[in-house]
Design an enzyme around this catalytic site. Structure first.
Site, PDB file in Angstrom:
ATOM      1  N   ASP A  21       0.832  -1.246   0.062  1.00  0.00           N
ATOM      2  CA  ASP A  21      -0.153   0.029   0.006  1.00  0.00           C
ATOM      3  C   ASP A  21       0.808   1.203   0.058  1.00  0.00           C
ATOM      4  OD1 ASP A  21       0.626  -0.770   2.480  1.00  0.00           O
ATOM      5  OD2 ASP A  21      -0.798   0.484   3.361  1.00  0.00           O
ATOM      6  N   GLU A  38      -0.628  -1.803   5.090  1.00  0.00           N
ATOM      7  CA  GLU A  38       0.160  -1.950   6.394  1.00  0.00           C
ATOM      8  C   GLU A  38       0.228  -0.729   7.192  1.00  0.00           C
ATOM      9  OE1 GLU A  38       3.247  -0.992   8.931  1.00  0.00           O
ATOM     10  OE2 GLU A  38       3.248  -0.281   6.934  1.00  0.00           O
ATOM     11  N   GLU A  39       0.032   0.460   6.324  1.00  0.00           N
ATOM     12  CA  GLU A  39       0.152   1.914   6.871  1.00  0.00           C
ATOM     13  C   GLU A  39      -1.182   2.188   7.658  1.00  0.00           C
ATOM     14  OE1 GLU A  39       2.637   3.588   6.599  1.00  0.00           O
ATOM     15  OE2 GLU A  39       3.789   3.051   4.961  1.00  0.00           O
ATOM     16  N   HIS A  79       8.108   8.461   4.597  1.00  0.00           N
ATOM     17  CA  HIS A  79       6.966   9.332   4.735  1.00  0.00           C
ATOM     18  C   HIS A  79       7.431  10.635   4.173  1.00  0.00           C
ATOM     19  CE1 HIS A  79       4.463   6.394   7.412  1.00  0.00           C
ATOM     20  NE2 HIS A  79       5.284   5.681   6.399  1.00  0.00           N
TER      21      HIS A  79
END
Length: 386
Positions: free
Chosen positions: A75, A133-134, A358
């Site tokens: 993702d 996962e995020e 990020h």
């Protein structure tokens, strides 16, 4: 391992395709279709729509033996990319800013390579491609609930690391990533005129007292030999300079390794917030969401991986993994089965690879994808060939 190097162009193209077409957590429909198509082209048995958009491909060796699961996440994040490359995201406001595109491409390359050597395998490999996962509750939990680990003996995962130089691999036993929890506090006071605070119950003043007091949980309520983080990221209240509002909202996160500490921090948040609200004649609501558990690398499997990776990389390139208060839902896999999670360096001399995960300019040295492959293949060789 030379054959892995010969794959570079193809693996690189897969990563760049995924980078151009990122999809958010729980929305990875086209990404999943791309992955499944590639896996089928390798001649693997493929199951899709597991716990959402999850995919598991199976490679069974000629002889019976152990079963190993290798996991990659796929993702992306709600970040607008600021890079100007041939593979910049074509989906505005969405970006692969954590390397999941690289994890997926590397595991695809691993699956393609190992599918050519099934006659030499004694056991079975599950290539697990995990969505979401995020974003808690994450995709790992849902895939595990559908039984993907029922007959698995060991689980392994790798994560790209922009803080490590290309060629380094970081391995470490024990708690390596924190449990992540989220809380929301709504303080319900009584609004009024800024000139007559005595006629109001000011949620901003009450909230300020709560903010200060929550910081004392770690400094004054917790054993100093144990770790925790309580961070407040949102404090919202009011819309005019001379008006006391009715409500204030506070949001924050808790990071811990130890489950007892996790329980203690949650209990203290409730106690402090309710106590301050009651003392000030206000009402409050607390919504505490437990996210991913802490990630614990099993000592025996971690020691094995540490030793065998020194046969792939130079001994000085296999370094100690430093614990972090970041979170990772591969922790759910490691709560079910023994294994380990390690990090693979993706930084080179170029500043473009130095940005943290990020960040809107995050990028990698794509040669790191081959290092993930080499690590996975060595792990498989140890457990299913040697």
């Amino acid at each position: 391992m030379n054959k892995v190097d010969e794959q570079f162009s193809e693996v690189q193209n897969w990563r760049r395709h995924l980078h151009r077409h990122p999809e958010l957590s729980f929305e990875e429909k086209n990404t999943a279709l791309f992955i499944a198509e590639k896996l089928r082209s390798f001649g693997l048995s493929v199951k899709t729509q597991i716990g959402g958009h999850g995919i598991v491909a199976e490679l069974e060796g000629k002889e019976p033996g152990k079963t190993i699961a290798l996991r990659a996440d796929f993702d992306a994040l709600p970040i607008h990319e600021e890079n100007d490359t041939a593979y910049t995201s074509e989906n505005p406001g969405v970006m692969h800013a954590c390397g999941h595109d690289g994890h997926t491409a590397a595991l695809l390359g691993t699956a393609q390579m190992l599918s050519k050597y099934k006659e030499q395998l004694k056991g079975k490999i599950l290539f697990v491609f995990q969505p979401a996962e995020e974003k808690p509750p994450g995709g790992a939990k849902y895939m595990i609930e559908e039984g993907i680990l029922d007959n698995v003996d060991y689980v392994f995962a790798a994560h790209l690391a922009s803080e490590l130089p290309l060629g380094q691999v970081a391995v470490g036993a024990g708690y390596q990533m924190a449990a992540v929890d989220k809380f929301e506090i709504t303080i319900k006071g009584h609004g009024g005129h800024g000139a007559r605070p005595n006629e109001a119950i000011d949620p901003i003043v009450i909230g300020s007292e709560i903010v200060q007091s929550l910081q004392k949980i770690v400094s004054r309520r917790l054993d100093p030999l144990k770790s925790a983080v309580v961070t407040l990221g949102v404090f919202q209240a009011g819309a005019a300079f001379n008006v006391i509002p009715d409500e204030a909202k506070i949001e924050g996160t808790v990071r811990t390794f130890d489950e007892d500490v996790r329980d203690l921090v949650e209990k203290e948040i409730h106690s402090i917030v309710n106590g301050i609200a009651n003392a000030n004649h206000a009402n409050c609501e607390i919504d505490f969401l437990r996210g991913y558990p802490s990630l614990f690398n099993h000592p025996e499997e971690t020691a094995t991986v540490n030793d065998i990776l020194k046969e792939v990389f130079n001994e000085e390139e296999v370094v100690a993994l430093e614990p972090t208060m970041g979170a990772e839902d591969f922790a759910y896999f490691l709560k079910e089965k023994p294994g380990t999670y390690f990090r693979v360096g993706s930084r080179n001399e170029s500043e473009s690879t130095h940005y943290p995960h990020h960040h809107p300019k995050f990028d990698i040295d794509e040669r790191a994808l081959l290092n993930i492959e080499k690590a996975f293949i060595k792990i498989v060789s140890h457990y299913l060939v040697d």
